[in-house]
Design a protein around this motif. Structure first.
Motif, PDB file in Angstrom:
ATOM      1  N   VAL B   7      29.977  52.104 -67.153  1.00 15.54           N
ATOM      2  CA  VAL B   7      30.768  52.122 -65.935  1.00 15.54           C
ATOM      3  C   VAL B   7      31.664  50.683 -65.949  1.00 15.54           C
ATOM      4  CG1 VAL B   7      30.590  51.817 -63.475  1.00 15.54           C
ATOM      5  CG2 VAL B   7      29.223  53.574 -64.462  1.00 15.54           C
ATOM      6  N   ARG B 154      33.478  56.442 -70.644  1.00 16.14           N
ATOM      7  CA  ARG B 154      33.306  55.671 -69.426  1.00 16.14           C
ATOM      8  C   ARG B 154      33.505  56.677 -68.129  1.00 16.14           C
ATOM      9  NH1 ARG B 154      38.533  51.437 -67.659  1.00 16.14           N
ATOM     10  NH2 ARG B 154      37.236  51.001 -65.689  1.00 16.14           N
ATOM     11  N   ILE B 155      32.538  56.372 -67.364  1.00  9.51           N
ATOM     12  CA  ILE B 155      32.493  57.175 -66.170  1.00  9.51           C
ATOM     13  C   ILE B 155      33.342  56.160 -65.184  1.00  9.51           C
ATOM     14  CG2 ILE B 155      31.004  57.979 -64.157  1.00  9.51           C
ATOM     15  CD1 ILE B 155      30.336  59.025 -66.882  1.00  9.51           C
ATOM     16  N   GLY B 157      35.012  56.828 -62.245  1.00  8.28           N
ATOM     17  CA  GLY B 157      34.959  56.584 -60.714  1.00  8.28           C
ATOM     18  C   GLY B 157      35.467  57.852 -59.917  1.00  8.28           C
ATOM     19  N   SER B 159      33.030  56.064 -56.747  1.00  9.00           N
ATOM     20  CA  SER B 159      31.640  55.670 -56.643  1.00  9.00           C
ATOM     21  C   SER B 159      30.913  56.643 -56.631  1.00  9.00           C
ATOM     22  CB  SER B 159      31.594  54.574 -55.517  1.00  9.00           C
ATOM     23  OG  SER B 159      31.888  55.339 -54.239  1.00  9.00           O
ATOM     24  N   ILE B 162      30.269  57.927 -59.944  1.00  4.72           N
ATOM     25  CA  ILE B 162      29.509  57.075 -60.724  1.00  4.72           C
ATOM     26  C   ILE B 162      27.841  57.048 -60.243  1.00  4.72           C
ATOM     27  CG2 ILE B 162      28.968  54.377 -60.799  1.00  4.72           C
ATOM     28  CD1 ILE B 162      31.821  54.070 -60.502  1.00  4.72           C
ATOM     29  N   VAL B 171      23.752  57.035 -67.150  1.00  5.33           N
ATOM     30  CA  VAL B 171      24.514  55.741 -67.538  1.00  5.33           C
ATOM     31  C   VAL B 171      23.616  54.577 -68.371  1.00  5.33           C
ATOM     32  CG1 VAL B 171      25.776  53.698 -66.484  1.00  5.33           C
ATOM     33  CG2 VAL B 171      25.856  55.974 -65.548  1.00  5.33           C
ATOM     34  N   PHE B 174      26.379  49.064 -67.141  1.00  8.77           N
ATOM     35  CA  PHE B 174      27.283  48.808 -66.006  1.00  8.77           C
ATOM     36  C   PHE B 174      27.890  47.372 -65.939  1.00  8.77           C
ATOM     37  CE2 PHE B 174      28.195  49.627 -61.505  1.00  8.77           C
ATOM     38  CZ  PHE B 174      27.790  50.629 -61.101  1.00  8.77           C
TER      39      PHE B 174
END
Lengths: 221, 221
Positions: B7, B154-155, B157, B159, B162, B171, B174
């Motif tokens: 993230v 990639r996460i 968004g 939130s 995420i 994940v 971060f």
């Protein structure tokens, strides 16, 4: 020669400066067994503060024993102590501390406690005297500035007291030890901040072993 | 050769990653006049992101124009782009982006959009293809991992997306660009995090001109 008014606190990455309650600190084993939240809150608090406990300066000042870690984090804690000519704290923080600090309280300067109850000054060995102020945050700051002379005044906490001073535009500098911890719930450091009136300007950002030391100047906006 | 799942987002010092609403972004001047909150939310968003707008890599990737600031922040943004072999985002982020990104969308890789509505893949010039996934976050991650090959996922968004991945233990890393801004209200990045299950370990903490770049590894606890 007025010094600065500053804040220096630990904060979790999700913005908490304390657990939901500090009641666990003095709970008996029986109480903790009856209410598992008590132990949880203590564990959160310990985790948030875990960067500071091993430091030599912190240990010696709190009479936890000789020795400990040196290095940048230790220097920062010592520098924060040395710049402080007087502290201001809320009544709840004092009440907790009164039961926790050693007889030689760790301030070695005057401390002004915001309260609604008059009480005579309380002098401790080692130079800490607690003064109980019942006529408002401005008057407490006046007295603290005078006592601090050319050193700085620290708004020690808790977060409600800190926010009162921030929102009144009375804080010059804000330091946060940002800890790699998530609380999920608790007391938010900035809960109630008047965001439309408070601007921050980065001064420095410095990692130590466990936390990031963030320092901002605080300005009106 | 699986890459990491990471993230990378901006957060205000008081823990917000977005204003209360993004409705202001596409509001007409008349709408903004009728509801002053719209302009306020846009101003908050711009302030949170203000560190990234002047950067050369960001400007060129978003087709905002040639040139811009170089230096460490720019390198970090470029490195984040280069490590990313595929992205995952929530439907609301996609909907906003669909109206904001240039025709040559800024990903240049597959992007997996979590949705409840089936839709054919949408191929954009420059190598970005949006895939709409309606069978859950695990399946979206499987597909993204496969597409990313040895690069990272990639996460992106918002939130809520995420946090779904963080709480599911999916994940690895971060990164937060911590901005010297106080929101007071809005969308909290960690709202709903399962704090009792998620531990963070600091990897690095690096200041650039305007923000502090914090990177943590994420572990179960």
């Amino acid at each position: 020669m007025a010094g600065k008014v500053f804040v220096s606190v630990s904060m979790s990455l999700d913005g908490f400066s304390a657990p939901e309650s500090m009641d666990g600190i003095f709970a008996t084993p029986e109480q903790r067994e009856q209410d598992p939240r008590l132990a949880h809150w203590v564990a959160q608090w310990m985790e948030l503060q875990s960067w500071i406990f091993p430091l030599r300066f912190f240990r010696e000042n709190l009479k936890l024993g000789e020795g400990g870690e040196e290095g940048r984090a230790n220097d920062i804690v010592r520098e924060t102590f040395e710049r402080t000519g007087a502290s201001i704290m809320g009544r709840r923080m004092f009440d907790l501390g009164e039961r926790s600090w050693p007889a030689e309280a760790p301030f070695h300067t005057p401390v002004f406690v915001l309260t609604h109850n008059r009480r005579d000054p309380w002098e401790r060995p080692g130079g800490t005297t607690f003064h109980f102020v019942d006529d408002g945050i401005h008057r407490a700051l006046e007295r603290a500035r005078e006592a601090a002379s050319d050193r700085d005044v620290r708004i020690a906490g808790g977060s409600e007291t800190i926010l009162q001073y921030v929102n009144a535009g009375l804080v010059d500098e804000f330091s946060i030890a940002l800890a790699p911890v998530l609380f999920g719930a608790g007391t938010r450091l900035f809960d109630g901040v008047n965001a439309s009136k408070v601007a921050l300007e980065p001064i420095r950002s410095e990692p130590s072993t466990r936390v990031t030391h963030l320092t901002y100047s605080v300005r009106p906006r």
